[in-house]
Write a protein that holds these residues in place. Structure first.
Motif, PDB file in Angstrom:
ATOM      1  N   ASN A 296       0.811  -1.216   0.000  1.00  0.00           N
ATOM      2  CA  ASN A 296       0.000   0.000   0.000  1.00  0.00           C
ATOM      3  C   ASN A 296       0.840   1.259   0.000  1.00  0.00           C
ATOM      4  OD1 ASN A 296      -3.065  -0.158   0.166  1.00  0.00           O
ATOM      5  ND2 ASN A 296      -2.357  -1.936   1.325  1.00  0.00           N
ATOM      6  N   ASN A 300       0.792   4.016  -3.068  1.00  0.00           N
ATOM      7  CA  ASN A 300       0.530   5.431  -2.803  1.00  0.00           C
ATOM      8  C   ASN A 300       1.681   6.297  -3.309  1.00  0.00           C
ATOM      9  OD1 ASN A 300      -1.920   5.055  -1.626  1.00  0.00           O
ATOM     10  ND2 ASN A 300      -1.184   5.201   0.479  1.00  0.00           N
ATOM     11  N   LYS A 364      -8.093  10.666  -4.653  1.00  0.00           N
ATOM     12  CA  LYS A 364      -8.007  10.106  -6.000  1.00  0.00           C
ATOM     13  C   LYS A 364      -9.380  10.072  -6.659  1.00  0.00           C
ATOM     14  CE  LYS A 364      -3.984   7.818  -4.388  1.00  0.00           C
ATOM     15  NZ  LYS A 364      -3.351   6.604  -3.871  1.00  0.00           N
ATOM     16  N   GLY A 373      -6.312   2.194   2.163  1.00  0.00           N
ATOM     17  CA  GLY A 373      -4.938   1.716   2.320  1.00  0.00           C
ATOM     18  C   GLY A 373      -4.301   2.161   3.622  1.00  0.00           C
TER      19      GLY A 373
HETATM   20 MG    MG Z   1      -3.661   3.821  -1.270  1.00  0.00          MG
END
Ligand code: MG
Ligand code: ADP
Length: 547
Positions: A296, A300, A364, A373
């Motif tokens: 994760n 990211n 996002k 996440g």
């Molecule tokens: Mg993420």
């Protein structure tokens, strides 16, 4: 000077301005104010006039020593006119400079408390009589009053800002806690339903030949169910209700083994550098949680990098002492292993970084981010008694630091090799207890198809009587953990008296204290996480039987 005292709210400006005024308007050749700390040593000071650029004097004050005249101020009078220079000024670095003036020194006293000293050098010809001395003492007292007001004001401000900080930390913690409970509850119920969806779709897909169009339809159902299971798994992780089997790990080794996967994840335009620190301490955690964390963080970081960039991962040992922790709320003293992941991507502002650990917070586009996440990582780190901290600057990049408590002890390599094919029964009898009827029916069907003899019931009380009536062996008890009448562990204990050789496999959507402490499974417990596939069930049952 009185105006200054009323107007000025900054201590250092107050004392430097006061010295300037005393020299400019009262005709002193020099003026000095020293404020003292709790221990009575010099804390801050200001000087004007002769001796004000004496580096010896500054050095003496830096080292915590007051000029000797301060020590000779008679307590009852509160002011000293130096007469016996030989004794009073003996060790003073500016004794020579004061020699042809009359030296005055008064205590900055207010309500029995001393805040420091006011010293001045008056011209020789000035008549320093008792009026002059009294005036000097009163001026010192006025300063003391002003400093006292400022101290109170500063203490109040500090208290208020600390209170505000604590208050918002508490609110944040409460919010995370209640969102966690909500998320965990939803995920738990949802998991049961997903088990049923996945289970039956799997059973059905195996019955239908590949060329039948229904086969690919069912396959789509399965794929969607698996993606949904991923989401509930992350929610459970955030709520710290994910069952884990911790192992002693060398993070360097674990990360090393993940490098190939991580490189594939981030693509070719991004450099991944890895700086393991030698002699790293061990940690004890579930390796699959570490996978989740790193995957994760890297995704990211990848998303934060526009075209090309760099991700750096590093490890090191770190010890926090009491002092460090009192400055860093939430940190506990002790020995930790640090895992840091940095990127040189777009970074984030304060407003964003304050929210990133909240579930479903994402910047996002729809379909790109779930906002789960970091929430999951937060839960995992907490569950392992660690801390996480983020440092980010807009346009420069971000560093996530994860501190995991050191585990004292050796590595133990005891991994069970993963089974390739689902192992089948060898004539064993299984007692299946699950209060959710749809899951009971599903698991029963799967087990029978794998060739097991199955006794099944949705009630633990009935399970006890089923076991009593049964004449043959019962090789394995598969039971839900949380059930209305009796929990899984109590049921197992009751049945073990009649079937001491019986193995036990617990299944649950989340761990309960019956078999785990804060989600950490007791040593040697066989556990199946819901939702499970028929393959999971087959493998776990075989493993429990052979354990
Ligand atoms: Mg993420
Ligand atoms: P998601 O990735 O689905 O958006 P996460 O919980 O993983 O959810 O992250 C939440 C948000 O935190 C992201 O949408 C992004 O705004 C911010 N974020 C996380 N990591 C980084 C990073 N390395 N650089 C910049 N922003 C980040």
């Amino acid at each position: 000077i009185n105006q200054l005292i009323i107007r000025e709210r900054d201590r250092s400006t107050l004392i430097s301005e006061a010295c300037r005024l005393l020299v400019a308007n009262r005709g002193y050749r020099a003026a000095m104010i020293i404020l003292i700390n709790e221990e009575g040593g010099p804390e801050s000071w200001a000087m004007q006039g002769i001796a004000s650029d004496s580096s010896e004097l500054a050095e003496m004050l830096e080292q915590g020593t007051l000029p000797s005249c301060c020590g000779h101020v008679p307590a009852e009078e509160g002011v000293l006119l130096v007469e016996n220079r030989k004794t009073v000024c003996k060790s003073c670095p500016i004794a020579d400079m004061c020699a042809d003036s009359q030296s005055l020194c008064a205590e900055l006293a207010h309500e029995g408390k001393s805040f420091g000293y006011l010293a001045a050098a008056a011209e020789k010809h000035l008549d320093v009589d008792s009026d002059e001395k009294n005036l000097f003492r009163e001026t010192a007292e006025d300063f003391a009053y002003a400093v006292n007001v400022m101290n109170i004001e500063n203490a109040r401000k500090k208290f208020e800002s600390e209170h505000e900080k604590l208050q918002s930390q508490l609110l944040q913690a409460q919010k995370m806690e209640s969102v966690g409970r909500l998320a965990g509850g939803v995920a738990h119920d949802f998991n049961n339903m997903l088990s049923v969806i996945t289970g039956y779709a799997e059973l059905a897909v195996n019955e239908i030949p590949q060329e039948n169009p229904l086969h690919s339809d069912l396959q789509e159902i399965l794929n969607a169910a698996r993606r949904s299971a991923d989401i509930t798994r992350q929610l459970l992780a955030f709520a710290r209700q994910q069952a884990i089997s911790p192992e002693v790990l060398d993070l360097n080794e674990t990360v090393e083994n993940m490098m190939k996967m991580l490189r594939r994840l981030i693509g070719e335009d991004i450099d991944l550098s890895w700086n393991p620190s030698p002699g790293l301490w061990c940690v004890r955690m579930d390796p699959s949680q570490l996978d989740q964390i790193l995957a994760n963080l890297c995704v990211n970081a990848r998303d934060a990098i526009k075209d090309v960039g760099r991700i750096t991962m590093e490890t090191s040992n770190i010890t926090f002492d009491e002092e460090y922790c009192s400055d860093h709320p939430g940190f506990k003293p002790g020995e930790y292993v640090l895992l840091a992941v940095s990127d040189n991507g777009r970074g984030m502002d304060r407003e964003t970084s304050d929210k990133i650990f909240e579930p479903f917070f994402t910047t996002k586009e729809v379909g790109k981010g779930t906002g789960l996440g970091l929430a999951m990582i937060y839960g995992i780190v907490k569950q392992n008694n660690g801390f996480i901290n983020v440092y980010s600057e807009v346009g420069r990049g971000t560093t996530f630091r994860i501190y995991l408590p050191r585990h004292e002890g050796d590595l133990q390599h005891s991994k069970v090799p993963a089974a390739k094919d689902v192992p089948r029964a060898g004539g064993e009898t299984v007692l299946l207890v699950e209060d959710e009827p749809a899951i009971l029916k599903l698991a029963g069907t799967i087990l029978k198809r794998l060739g097991y003899k199955v006794l099944q019931t949705s009630s633990p009380i009935e399970a006890v009587s089923l076991a009593k009536e049964h004449t043959g062996e019962i090789d394995l008890l598969i039971t839900d953990v949380v059930m209305p009448d009796m929990n899984g562990r109590d049921l197992a204990e009751r049945l073990l008296t009649g079937y001491p050789e019986m193995k036990i496999l617990y299944m649950s959507g989340y761990t309960s204290n019956a078999i785990a402490h804060h989600g950490v499974l007791d040593e040697g417990v066989n556990f199946l996480q819901k939702p499970f596939s028929s393959r999971d069930l087959g493998i776990r049952v075989r493993r429990a039987l052979d354990s």
